[in-house]
Design a protein around this motif. Structure first.
Motif, PDB file in Angstrom:
ATOM      1  N   GLU A  15       0.833  -1.206   0.000  1.00 40.54           N
ATOM      2  CA  GLU A  15       0.000   0.000   0.000  1.00 40.54           C
ATOM      3  C   GLU A  15       0.863   1.251   0.000  1.00 40.54           C
ATOM      4  N   LEU A  16       1.938   1.229   0.773  1.00 41.62           N
ATOM      5  CA  LEU A  16       2.825   2.389   0.871  1.00 41.62           C
ATOM      6  C   LEU A  16       3.464   2.718  -0.469  1.00 41.62           C
ATOM      7  N   THR A  17       3.870   1.684  -1.213  1.00 46.24           N
ATOM      8  CA  THR A  17       4.551   1.902  -2.489  1.00 46.24           C
ATOM      9  C   THR A  17       3.595   2.013  -3.664  1.00 46.24           C
ATOM     10  N   GLY A  18       2.308   1.698  -3.452  1.00 47.94           N
ATOM     11  CA  GLY A  18       1.356   1.740  -4.546  1.00 47.94           C
ATOM     12  C   GLY A  18       1.566   0.619  -5.552  1.00 47.94           C
ATOM     13  N   SER A  19       2.193  -0.461  -5.118  1.00 48.90           N
ATOM     14  CA  SER A  19       2.464  -1.586  -6.013  1.00 48.90           C
ATOM     15  C   SER A  19       1.214  -2.446  -6.187  1.00 48.90           C
ATOM     16  N   ASP A  20       1.131  -3.137  -7.327  1.00 45.49           N
ATOM     17  CA  ASP A  20       0.046  -4.080  -7.551  1.00 45.49           C
ATOM     18  C   ASP A  20       0.562  -5.517  -7.586  1.00 45.49           C
ATOM     19  N   LEU A  21       1.793  -5.729  -7.145  1.00 47.25           N
ATOM     20  CA  LEU A  21       2.378  -7.062  -7.152  1.00 47.25           C
ATOM     21  C   LEU A  21       1.756  -7.943  -6.070  1.00 47.25           C
ATOM     22  N   PRO A  22       1.667  -9.243  -6.300  1.00 44.05           N
ATOM     23  CA  PRO A  22       1.198 -10.154  -5.256  1.00 44.05           C
ATOM     24  C   PRO A  22       2.140 -10.115  -4.051  1.00 44.05           C
ATOM     25  N   LEU A  23       1.604 -10.485  -2.898  1.00 45.18           N
ATOM     26  CA  LEU A  23       2.421 -10.478  -1.690  1.00 45.18           C
ATOM     27  C   LEU A  23       3.636 -11.390  -1.844  1.00 45.18           C
ATOM     28  N   GLY A  24       3.448 -12.535  -2.491  1.00 46.55           N
ATOM     29  CA  GLY A  24       4.570 -13.453  -2.684  1.00 46.55           C
ATOM     30  C   GLY A  24       5.683 -12.845  -3.501  1.00 46.55           C
ATOM     31  N   ALA A  25       5.318 -12.033  -4.496  1.00 47.66           N
ATOM     32  CA  ALA A  25       6.336 -11.362  -5.304  1.00 47.66           C
ATOM     33  C   ALA A  25       7.090 -10.336  -4.470  1.00 47.66           C
ATOM     34  N   LEU A  26       6.370  -9.605  -3.624  1.00 49.10           N
ATOM     35  CA  LEU A  26       7.034  -8.626  -2.765  1.00 49.10           C
ATOM     36  C   LEU A  26       7.944  -9.305  -1.753  1.00 49.10           C
ATOM     37  N   GLN A  27       7.529 -10.484  -1.275  1.00 49.98           N
ATOM     38  CA  GLN A  27       8.402 -11.224  -0.367  1.00 49.98           C
ATOM     39  C   GLN A  27       9.695 -11.603  -1.079  1.00 49.98           C
ATOM     40  N   THR A  28       9.594 -12.071  -2.313  1.00 52.38           N
ATOM     41  CA  THR A  28      10.776 -12.430  -3.079  1.00 52.38           C
ATOM     42  C   THR A  28      11.631 -11.196  -3.356  1.00 52.38           C
ATOM     43  N   PHE A  29      10.979 -10.078  -3.677  1.00 51.53           N
ATOM     44  CA  PHE A  29      11.711  -8.830  -3.913  1.00 51.53           C
ATOM     45  C   PHE A  29      12.540  -8.441  -2.693  1.00 51.53           C
ATOM     46  N   LEU A  30      11.935  -8.506  -1.516  1.00 43.89           N
ATOM     47  CA  LEU A  30      12.647  -8.112  -0.305  1.00 43.89           C
ATOM     48  C   LEU A  30      13.753  -9.116   0.033  1.00 43.89           C
ATOM     49  N   ARG A  31      13.536 -10.388  -0.269  1.00 47.36           N
ATOM     50  CA  ARG A  31      14.605 -11.366  -0.069  1.00 47.36           C
ATOM     51  C   ARG A  31      15.808 -11.029  -0.958  1.00 47.36           C
ATOM     52  N   CYS A  32      15.526 -10.626  -2.185  1.00 46.64           N
ATOM     53  CA  CYS A  32      16.608 -10.227  -3.094  1.00 46.64           C
ATOM     54  C   CYS A  32      17.322  -8.990  -2.575  1.00 46.64           C
ATOM     55  N   TRP A  33      16.546  -8.037  -2.064  1.00 50.78           N
ATOM     56  CA  TRP A  33      17.151  -6.809  -1.534  1.00 50.78           C
ATOM     57  C   TRP A  33      18.041  -7.119  -0.334  1.00 50.78           C
ATOM     58  N   VAL A  34      17.607  -8.021   0.534  1.00 52.22           N
ATOM     59  CA  VAL A  34      18.415  -8.405   1.687  1.00 52.22           C
ATOM     60  C   VAL A  34      19.747  -8.998   1.231  1.00 52.22           C
ATOM     61  N   LEU A  35      19.707  -9.862   0.201  1.00 47.77           N
ATOM     62  CA  LEU A  35      20.938 -10.425  -0.340  1.00 47.77           C
ATOM     63  C   LEU A  35      21.860  -9.334  -0.879  1.00 47.77           C
ATOM     64  N   LEU A  36      21.300  -8.432  -1.677  1.00 43.02           N
ATOM     65  CA  LEU A  36      22.098  -7.383  -2.299  1.00 43.02           C
ATOM     66  C   LEU A  36      22.653  -6.425  -1.253  1.00 43.02           C
ATOM     67  N   TYR A  37      21.770  -5.882  -0.425  1.00 47.51           N
ATOM     68  CA  TYR A  37      22.207  -4.904   0.573  1.00 47.51           C
ATOM     69  C   TYR A  37      23.186  -5.526   1.564  1.00 47.51           C
ATOM     70  N   GLY A  38      22.885  -6.735   2.022  1.00 43.73           N
ATOM     71  CA  GLY A  38      23.761  -7.370   2.991  1.00 43.73           C
ATOM     72  C   GLY A  38      25.160  -7.590   2.444  1.00 43.73           C
ATOM     73  N   THR A  39      25.248  -8.062   1.226  1.00 43.00           N
ATOM     74  CA  THR A  39      26.555  -8.319   0.625  1.00 43.00           C
ATOM     75  C   THR A  39      27.330  -7.023   0.422  1.00 43.00           C
ATOM     76  N   VAL A  40      26.647  -5.988  -0.094  1.00 44.94           N
ATOM     77  CA  VAL A  40      27.315  -4.717  -0.355  1.00 44.94           C
ATOM     78  C   VAL A  40      27.729  -4.038   0.948  1.00 44.94           C
ATOM     79  N   SER A  41      26.873  -4.038   1.952  1.00 45.14           N
ATOM     80  CA  SER A  41      27.202  -3.351   3.200  1.00 45.14           C
ATOM     81  C   SER A  41      28.354  -4.036   3.925  1.00 45.14           C
ATOM     82  N   LEU A  42      28.407  -5.361   3.898  1.00 48.62           N
ATOM     83  CA  LEU A  42      29.530  -6.065   4.523  1.00 48.62           C
ATOM     84  C   LEU A  42      30.843  -5.635   3.881  1.00 48.62           C
TER      85      LEU A  42
END
Length: 252
Positions: free
Chosen positions: A186-213
């Protein structure tokens, strides 16, 4: 007809931007503690009270600095994606999407390693009084944070709509997580299914975690050059969203 800004408005805008850039320079050169109104005024040959004609508080100035950094980062990543797509002629659609996604990830890492103090300011421990991620949707000066996030979210959404990949059904998502994903949607105004957003955030955690380390030097205990580890992370991320990795050579 849009009226051109007056000379007074142009001077004010230029001074405002100079203040923001001075604050950012102090951040990079001397650290967060140096970003005070008094120090900025001294650098610019102004008085501290004079700065209040441009920013009502130290926190307001920091929000503008954060917005400036997020805007630059988003532009950098977009340019990396655009340049990669322009060079992807001859590849199939899935491969072009992979090129764009991987270019965005690599662009994020490249910018971060060149701007570690700025990265720390917007993605590390927030400065006192500056809780960006909680306030961004209520403060237009740092809406740029979510605009940066949309660079990856829009790319991810385009990929999912063009070539849907497996995602968990709503009923398979932990209820506590599903409620948070629904709020994020709702905050982002996305129309993606919840499962897709879960996968998106999992990808972001991988990317951000690796880069920040890497950015904060937390891989030095084992690795002098974490770049190959970053590529291994991309190899783990790509199958999650149905992308080929490594990419085949361009035909022709």
């Amino acid at each position: 007809m849009v009226q051109a800004p007056s000379r007074r408005d142009r001077v004010r805008a230029a001074t405002t931007q100079e203040i923001i850039q001075t604050a950012r320079r102090l951040l990079v050169q001397q650290g967060p503690d140096a970003v005070s109104l008094r120090a900025i005024a001294r650098e610019m040959g102004m008085t501290a009270p004079a700065l209040y004609r441009y920013f009502g508080s130290h926190e307001e100035l920091l929000r503008h600095v954060v917005a400036d950094i997020f805007t630059e980062l988003a532009s950098y990543v977009r340019a990396a994606i655009h340049d990669a797509a322009a060079g992807a002629a001859g590849l199939r659609e899935a491969e072009v999407m992979a090129v764009k996604m991987i270019a965005g990830c690599r662009g994020f890492r490249a910018w971060t390693l060149e701007h570690v103090p700025e990265f720390s300011m917007i993605f590390g421990s927030p400065l006192p009084g500056l809780e960006v991620l909680r306030e961004v949707h209520r403060d237009p000066t740092v809406d740029c944070g979510y605009q940066f996030g949309r660079v990856f979210l829009d790319l991810f959404g385009d990929l999912y709509r063009r070539r849907p990949f497996p995602i968990p059904a709503d009923d398979d998502i932990d209820p506590a997580l599903a409620a948070q994903l629904a709020r994020y949607r709702e905050l982002t105004g996305s129309d993606l299914p919840l499962g897709a957003l879960q996968t998106f955030l999992r990808c972001w955690v991988l990317l951000y975690g690796t880069v920040s380390l890497e950015a904060f030097g937390h891989m030095r205990f084992a690795l002098d050059d974490p770049a190959p580890m970053f590529e291994l992370m991309l190899a783990d991320l790509a199958p999650m969203i149905g992308l080929p990795y490594p990419l085949p050579e361009r035909s022709g």
